[in-house]
Enzyme design. Structure first.
Site, PDB file in Angstrom:
ATOM      1  N   ASN A  40      47.507  99.401  57.932  1.00 11.09           N
ATOM      2  CA  ASN A  40      47.387  99.534  56.479  1.00 11.09           C
ATOM      3  C   ASN A  40      48.435  98.609  55.874  1.00 11.09           C
ATOM      4  O   ASN A  40      49.610  98.955  55.787  1.00 11.09           O
ATOM      5  CB  ASN A  40      47.622 100.992  56.063  1.00 11.09           C
ATOM      6  N   ARG A  68      42.603  99.018  56.989  1.00  7.55           N
ATOM      7  CA  ARG A  68      42.254  99.601  55.706  1.00  7.55           C
ATOM      8  C   ARG A  68      42.122  98.457  54.701  1.00  7.55           C
ATOM      9  O   ARG A  68      43.046  97.666  54.514  1.00  7.55           O
ATOM     10  CB  ARG A  68      43.344 100.561  55.235  1.00  7.55           C
ATOM     11  N   ARG A 121      50.231 106.840  36.952  1.00  6.36           N
ATOM     12  CA  ARG A 121      49.060 106.307  36.250  1.00  6.36           C
ATOM     13  C   ARG A 121      48.553 107.317  35.230  1.00  6.36           C
ATOM     14  O   ARG A 121      48.533 108.515  35.483  1.00  6.36           O
ATOM     15  CB  ARG A 121      47.944 105.964  37.238  1.00  6.36           C
TER      16      ARG A 121
END
Length: 408
Positions: free
Chosen positions: A16, A101, A251
């Site tokens: 990843n 990923r 976020r």
């Protein structure tokens, strides 16, 4: 087991690759066991750090090294050295493939895919809709290819599980020609986690995935919800980017698009400044200064009103999505919590389900308070809809999809 010419390789290395980090796990797919795990962080800095933990044969002590690691090529070479130290090197004939990923696969990639030059070019073409993620994923792929050009490299896409969304769920209500010209639609993310958790939830209920409808709540620093009908995603909260949907650590989640115009016209903020505001300075951290749910709960216990408001906004958005996806599915067999907050924050689970008794959702307080690493039901015996906690395992899911593809 010692590999031989007649033995089929069973190990998969999962990578990843982030912009300044590489997370990795080496797994043996005969029994899904982990042989080693590790992390390289702050790549390109003087304070680079590699943490490696061998797990094979009972494991050994974690090893750590610090000092400058110039780039991803140097980082993966360092990882290879650590693995070789444990007899698990990348040159092992037992290594079947490397699974990567990849955050954004657009509409073309709906399944794990062996990486070719054409595939890599398409991942590059998707950089404009995933500028923070796909470039790092590409760097990791190219570096791994250089180290083992003979080995199958497989891309497993975060967006793939969500490609089954119907058009009425995936399309935004904007001019079709403009949307198509710029690939503007809802793609969704965390798909590897949603796929794994929805399948494990079906198993927990003793049913085949095709028999159950599940609402999956992946609650970490990034957070997303999905509606899964008979094993297929029919809606998800993240959209063109991972900004849409639930309130997250940093976020904003759902917001009136006109807020961006207002900030530009009235506050004089640039597009880049607004991007930073909504992605890195909003959500829980924007509301109360903390994005760690444990710290927020501690502050609430001390009577902190800002922390309480942030928590209430977080839960309010979560309840809205549970209700919306209940309506989308029509029938719900389970609501399942996963990822760091979902698996560990009992107060979040309790607050999210409270008041939904008319929908058949009722928690058992003792079960909800229990800490465990195992999939488990936390709903009351008499509840019409199951509520579960299922720890996610994205690395195992990537390894599984990679191995299933290359062993055929």
């Amino acid at each position: 087991m010692t590999a031989s010419a007649s033995a089929s390789p069973t190990r998969v290395l999962v990578l990843n690759s982030g912009s300044s980090s590489v997370k990795y796990q080496l797994l043996d797919m005969r029994d899904n066991s982990r042989l080693a795990i590790g992390l390289v962080e702050r790549i390109g800095e003087e304070t680079s750090r590699l943490v490696h933990t061998p797990l094979a044969g009972g494991g050994a002590e974690k090893r750590e090294r610090t000092g400058p690691i110039a780039d991803h090529n140097a980082a993966l070479k360092a990882v290879a050295e650590e693995l070789a130290h444990d007899g698990l090197g990348l040159d092992s004939p037992e290594l079947a493939a490397i699974g990567h990923r990849v955050v954004h696969g657009g509409l073309r990639f709906s399944a794990p895919t062996v990486i070719t030059d054409e595939v890599l070019a398409e991942i590059e073409r998707l950089v404009p809709v995933a500028p923070l993620h796909n470039p790092a994923n590409i760097t990791g792929i190219r570096t791994a290819q250089a180290l083992r050009p003979d080995l199958p490299q497989v891309a497993v896409f975060d967006t793939a599980f969500h490609t089954t969304m119907p058009e009425h769920a995936a399309r935004y209500a904007i001019d079709v020609a403009t949307a198509d010209a710029h690939r503007i639609r809802r793609y969704g993310f965390h798909g590897t986690s949603h796929a794994y958790v929805s399948r494990r939830t079906a198993a927990l209920l003793g049913k085949d995935p095709s028999e159950v409808n599940v609402i999956v709540l992946h609650l970490g620093n990034g957070a997303s919800a999905s509606a899964v009908a008979a094993g297929r995603c029919v809606d998800t909260s993240m959209g063109l980017t991972p900004l849409e949907g639930l309130v997250m650590g940093t976020r904003s989640g759902d917001i009136d698009p006109a807020v961006t115009f207002h900030l530009k016209r009235v506050a004089g903020m640039s597009a880049d400044e607004i991007d930073v505001l909504l992605n890195k300075k909003s959500g829980l951290v924007g509301l109360c200064g903390d994005n760690d749910m444990r710290e927020i709960r501690r502050r609430i216990d001390e009577g902190d009103e800002r922390a309480q408001l942030a928590f209430d906004i977080y839960i309010h958005r979560l309840k809205k999505y549970i209700g919306a996806y209940y309506a989308v599915l029509g029938r719900v067999d389970a609501v399942v919590f996963t990822a760091g907050v979902g698996e560990n924050a009992a107060p979040v689970r309790q607050a999210a389900i409270a008041g939904l008794e008319e929908l058949g959702l009722v928690l058992d307080a003792e079960r909800n308070a229990l800490r465990s690493d195992e999939p488990r039901l936390i709903s009351a015996d008499y509840a019409r809809v199951a509520v579960a906690v299922v720890p996610t395992d994205e690395e195992l899911e990537i390894a599984r999809q990679t191995f299933e593809l290359v062993k055929a």
